[in-house]
Design a protein around this motif. Structure first.
Motif, mmCIF file in Angstrom:
data_model
loop_
_atom_site.group_PDB
_atom_site.id
_atom_site.type_symbol
_atom_site.label_atom_id
_atom_site.label_comp_id
_atom_site.label_asym_id
_atom_site.label_seq_id
_atom_site.Cartn_x
_atom_site.Cartn_y
_atom_site.Cartn_z
ATOM 1 N N SER A 179 8.109 -8.501 14.998
ATOM 2 C CA SER A 179 8.050 -7.076 14.654
ATOM 3 C C SER A 179 9.405 -6.575 14.167
ATOM 4 C CB SER A 179 7.593 -6.242 15.845
ATOM 5 O OG SER A 179 8.488 -6.375 16.928
ATOM 6 N N SER A 180 10.494 -7.146 14.674
ATOM 7 C CA SER A 180 11.818 -6.741 14.206
ATOM 8 C C SER A 180 12.846 -7.790 14.598
ATOM 9 C CB SER A 180 12.223 -5.381 14.791
ATOM 10 O OG SER A 180 12.355 -5.451 16.196
ATOM 11 N N ASN A 194 17.188 -7.903 15.108
ATOM 12 C CA ASN A 194 18.450 -7.168 15.071
ATOM 13 C C ASN A 194 19.437 -7.857 14.137
ATOM 14 O OD1 ASN A 194 17.547 -5.151 16.700
ATOM 15 N ND2 ASN A 194 18.499 -5.934 18.568
ATOM 16 N N SER A 203 20.654 -5.324 11.147
ATOM 17 C CA SER A 203 19.428 -4.865 10.511
ATOM 18 C C SER A 203 19.701 -3.708 9.553
ATOM 19 C CB SER A 203 18.409 -4.435 11.564
ATOM 20 O OG SER A 203 18.961 -3.413 12.386
ATOM 21 N N ASN A 249 14.612 -7.587 5.097
ATOM 22 C CA ASN A 249 13.959 -7.296 6.375
ATOM 23 C C ASN A 249 12.437 -7.436 6.285
ATOM 24 O OD1 ASN A 249 16.385 -6.788 7.698
ATOM 25 N ND2 ASN A 249 16.370 -4.624 7.133
ATOM 26 N N ASP A 250 11.878 -7.147 5.135
ATOM 27 C CA ASP A 250 10.416 -7.268 4.983
ATOM 28 C C ASP A 250 9.978 -8.728 5.071
ATOM 29 O OD1 ASP A 250 10.246 -4.597 2.530
ATOM 30 O OD2 ASP A 250 10.114 -4.547 4.715
ATOM 31 N N ASN A 285 11.895 -11.067 6.661
ATOM 32 C CA ASN A 285 12.597 -11.688 7.800
ATOM 33 C C ASN A 285 13.426 -12.879 7.327
ATOM 34 O OD1 ASN A 285 11.555 -9.908 9.765
ATOM 35 N ND2 ASN A 285 9.667 -11.101 9.894
ATOM 36 N N HIS A 327 8.991 -10.142 19.227
ATOM 37 C CA HIS A 327 7.781 -10.801 18.732
ATOM 38 C C HIS A 327 6.697 -10.769 19.787
ATOM 39 C CE1 HIS A 327 8.600 -14.551 21.066
ATOM 40 N NE2 HIS A 327 9.838 -14.114 20.959
ATOM 41 N N THR A 341 11.477 -10.604 23.515
ATOM 42 C CA THR A 341 12.682 -10.493 22.697
ATOM 43 C C THR A 341 13.572 -11.687 22.997
ATOM 44 O OG1 THR A 341 12.605 -8.080 22.764
ATOM 45 C CG2 THR A 341 14.664 -9.068 22.071
#
Length: 124
Positions: free
Chosen positions: A29-30, A32, A53, A73-74, A76, A102, A110
Motif C-alpha cells: 500500500s505504501s 517510505n 516517498s 511511487n505508482d 513502487n 503491505h 510493515t
C-alpha cells in the motif's frame, strides 16, 4: 510477500553509465524510503543513495554529482542513474525499501526489505 527485484547491472568501462532499477512487488500500500547500497569486494555494505516517498534525496559523497536516484511511487520502483563510472564503483548493488506497508492474509504489516543484489563492474 514483498519482493524487490533489481535489474540493470553489468560490465561497463570507466566513464560509462548504467541505470539500475528495482521494482517492489506484493500487496503493497505504501513505501517510505527506498535506496541503493553497494558492497565493494572485501568491504562492508555502504549507502549509495536514498530517496523518501516525498522525493527528498541523500547521496554518498563518492557519487554526488555523478548519480541520480529517482522513484515512481505508482510502480513502487526506484532507479539509480550512474554516470562517469569509476573502477571504485565496482560492487554488488542492493536495493532497499523501508517502511513497506503491505497486506497478507487480511492483516497489515510493515517491514524493511532487500533485493538480491546486482553486480556492477567498472573496468579501467
Amino acid at each position: 510477500q514483498v519482493q524487490l527485484v533489481e535489474s540493470g547491472g553489468g560490465l561497463v568501462q570507466a566513464g560509462g553509465s548504467l541505470r539500475l532499477s528495482c521494482a517492489a512487488s506484493g500487496s503493497i500500500s505504501s513505501i517510505n524510503g527506498m535506496g541503493w547500497y553497494r558492497q565493494p569486494p572485501g568491504k562492508q555494505r555502504e549507502l549509495v543513495a536514498a530517496i523518501t516517498s516525498g522525493g527528498r534525496t541523500n547521496y554518498a559523497d563518492s557519487v554526488k554529482g555523478r548519480s541520480t536516484i529517482s522513484r515512481d511511487n505508482d510502480k513502487n520502483t526506484v532507479y539509480l542513474q550512474m554516470n562517469s563510472l569509476k573502477p571504485e564503483d565496482t560492487g554488488v548493488y542492493y536495493c532497499n525499501a523501508e517502511g513497506v506497508a503491505h497486506y497478507s492474509g487480511g492483516y497489515r504489516f510493515t517491514g524493511d526489505y532487500w533485493g538480491q543484489g546486482t553486480q556492477v563492474t567498472v573496468s579501467s
